[in-house]
Scaffold this motif. Structure first.
Motif, mmCIF file in Angstrom:
data_model
loop_
_atom_site.group_PDB
_atom_site.id
_atom_site.type_symbol
_atom_site.label_atom_id
_atom_site.label_comp_id
_atom_site.label_asym_id
_atom_site.label_seq_id
_atom_site.Cartn_x
_atom_site.Cartn_y
_atom_site.Cartn_z
ATOM 1 N N UNK A 68 0.818 -1.206 0.000
ATOM 2 C CA UNK A 68 0.000 0.000 0.000
ATOM 3 C C UNK A 68 0.860 1.268 0.000
ATOM 4 N N UNK A 69 2.024 1.204 0.642
ATOM 5 C CA UNK A 69 2.931 2.352 0.624
ATOM 6 C C UNK A 69 3.516 2.564 -0.763
ATOM 7 N N UNK A 70 3.865 1.473 -1.432
ATOM 8 C CA UNK A 70 4.421 1.592 -2.779
ATOM 9 C C UNK A 70 3.362 2.067 -3.771
ATOM 10 N N UNK A 71 2.126 1.668 -3.542
ATOM 11 C CA UNK A 71 1.030 2.161 -4.390
ATOM 12 C C UNK A 71 0.874 3.667 -4.210
ATOM 13 N N UNK A 72 0.950 4.124 -2.958
ATOM 14 C CA UNK A 72 0.835 5.555 -2.700
ATOM 15 C C UNK A 72 2.002 6.330 -3.300
ATOM 16 N N UNK A 73 3.202 5.751 -3.231
ATOM 17 C CA UNK A 73 4.379 6.375 -3.837
ATOM 18 C C UNK A 73 4.159 6.557 -5.334
ATOM 19 N N UNK A 74 3.702 5.505 -5.992
ATOM 20 C CA UNK A 74 3.450 5.565 -7.429
ATOM 21 C C UNK A 74 2.387 6.611 -7.749
ATOM 22 N N UNK A 75 1.287 6.563 -7.020
ATOM 23 C CA UNK A 75 0.170 7.477 -7.295
ATOM 24 C C UNK A 75 0.559 8.934 -7.059
ATOM 25 N N UNK A 124 4.983 -1.814 -10.188
ATOM 26 C CA UNK A 124 4.325 -0.533 -10.462
ATOM 27 C C UNK A 124 5.023 0.217 -11.585
ATOM 28 N N UNK A 125 6.352 0.189 -11.580
ATOM 29 C CA UNK A 125 7.100 0.902 -12.607
ATOM 30 C C UNK A 125 6.841 0.321 -13.989
ATOM 31 N N UNK A 126 6.986 -1.000 -14.137
ATOM 32 C CA UNK A 126 6.862 -1.604 -15.459
ATOM 33 C C UNK A 126 5.438 -1.531 -16.009
ATOM 34 N N UNK A 127 4.466 -1.638 -15.136
ATOM 35 C CA UNK A 127 3.085 -1.503 -15.600
ATOM 36 C C UNK A 127 2.859 -0.111 -16.176
ATOM 37 N N UNK A 128 3.399 0.888 -15.500
ATOM 38 C CA UNK A 128 3.291 2.275 -15.972
ATOM 39 C C UNK A 128 4.068 2.464 -17.273
ATOM 40 N N UNK A 129 5.261 1.913 -17.338
ATOM 41 C CA UNK A 129 6.090 2.047 -18.536
ATOM 42 C C UNK A 129 5.410 1.408 -19.745
ATOM 43 N N UNK A 130 4.748 0.278 -19.533
ATOM 44 C CA UNK A 130 4.037 -0.373 -20.637
ATOM 45 C C UNK A 130 2.914 0.527 -21.155
#
Length: 305
Positions: A68-75, A124-130
């Motif tokens: 959940x922290x990494x999701x918040x970082x991404x968002x 999170x990074x690769x999903x965004x990059x795709x």
């Protein structure tokens, strides 16, 4: 003097930004005009650093072992800057000492931080990059992922997992024809950062290693991957020499390295057992560099306290 326009518009997420490599990477990228997203558990430190960097920096309190922290970082990064161009999974911890003397809860915690943290960030990074068609993922591993050492078995295991994860993701992007999405993994030598202050230590002695590399060497190599991505980078002649010798004579080199590490530990002053920053961050160790080189110099001069 840094060129503030060199990386204008580039958005970079950096975990472990409160000290060591992470702090150094953030400072340099900010000086070169990039948007930087700082992640670490030590809120005050990253907020102060973000303020120092200016309006193109944002701090996000993050425990990388928590999805959940990494999701918040991404968002937060996407909401603030609209996109992410580079994601650097830098945060990690270590444990030194006899494997059977380390509490199971500490072993599990290290796996959560080093492996799960890198996995979450990579996902999170690769999903965004795709979705955007391009991007660079940089994962921090270590030379010990290829040359395992005793008294740090769980640490070497987590770093080996990071190296293998990165290699698999690299191949996945290639197979899918995603030539503008890069996955890089970095293998530094033991480096003069505050990592010994944050490491779980069950060795019975202070962690004083040497010779150690200058953190600026690693920071330069990591930032260099933004411009020229590579699948894997071994930093410095110590790493390259050790890997070459281990490949030729793994049994002998492993034995010699293990004996050298044990001798170094036993030669250091006694120290109390500590879990370091595994379960909660410690106040010590807030700069890019640590004091490993200074301690080694004092020892060589016979000025050991």
């Amino acid at each position: 003097m840094s060129d503030k326009t060199l990386r204008g518009g580039l958005t970079v997420v950096v975990t472990g930004a409160s000290s060591g490599f992470g702090k150094g990477i953030v400072k340099q990228l900010s000086e070169e005009g990039a948007n930087v997203v700082l992640a670490a558990r030590r809120t005050k430190l990253i907020e102060e650093l973000a303020k120092e960097c200016g309006p193109n920096a944002v701090a996000v309190t993050t425990d990388i072992s928590k999805e959940e922290d990494m999701a918040r970082l991404f968002e937060t990064a996407v909401s603030k800057f609209g996109k992410i161009d580079v994601w650097i999974n830098n945060a990690a911890l270590g444990i030194m000492g006899s494997f059977t003397e380390v509490p199971i809860k500490d072993l599990v915690r290290l796996v959560e931080i080093n492996i799960l943290g890198t996995m979450y960030g990579s996902h999170y990074a690769l999903k965004h990059f795709k979705e955007q068609g391009k991007g660079t993922l940089i994962n921090m591993s270590s030379f010990v992922s290829k040359v395992p050492l005793p008294y740090g078995a769980i640490y070497t295991g987590t770093k080996a997992a990071i190296t293998s994860l990165s290699a698999g993701l690299y191949q996945e992007m290639k197979v899918e024809g995603r030539d503008d999405i890069h996955v890089c993994v970095v293998h530094p030598w033991v480096t003069d950062t505050p990592w010994t202050l944050h490491t779980g230590n069950y060795s019975g002695h202070e962690l004083r290693f040497g010779p150690v590399d200058d953190p600026e060497t690693v920071i330069k190599a990591v930032i260099g991957l933004i411009d020229k991505p590579q699948k894997s980078v071994d930093i410095g002649f110590k790493v390259k020499g050790t890997l070459a010798s281990y490949k030729l004579a793994p049994g002998l080199v492993g034995k010699l390295n293990g004996a050298a590490l044990l001798a170094m530990l036993r030669d250091a002053p006694e120290a109390d057992v500590t879990s370091g920053s595994l379960h909660a961050p410690v106040a010590e160790g807030t700069e890019v560099s640590g004091e490993l080189r200074q301690k080694m110099k004092r020892k060589l001069k016979g000025q050991e306290e």
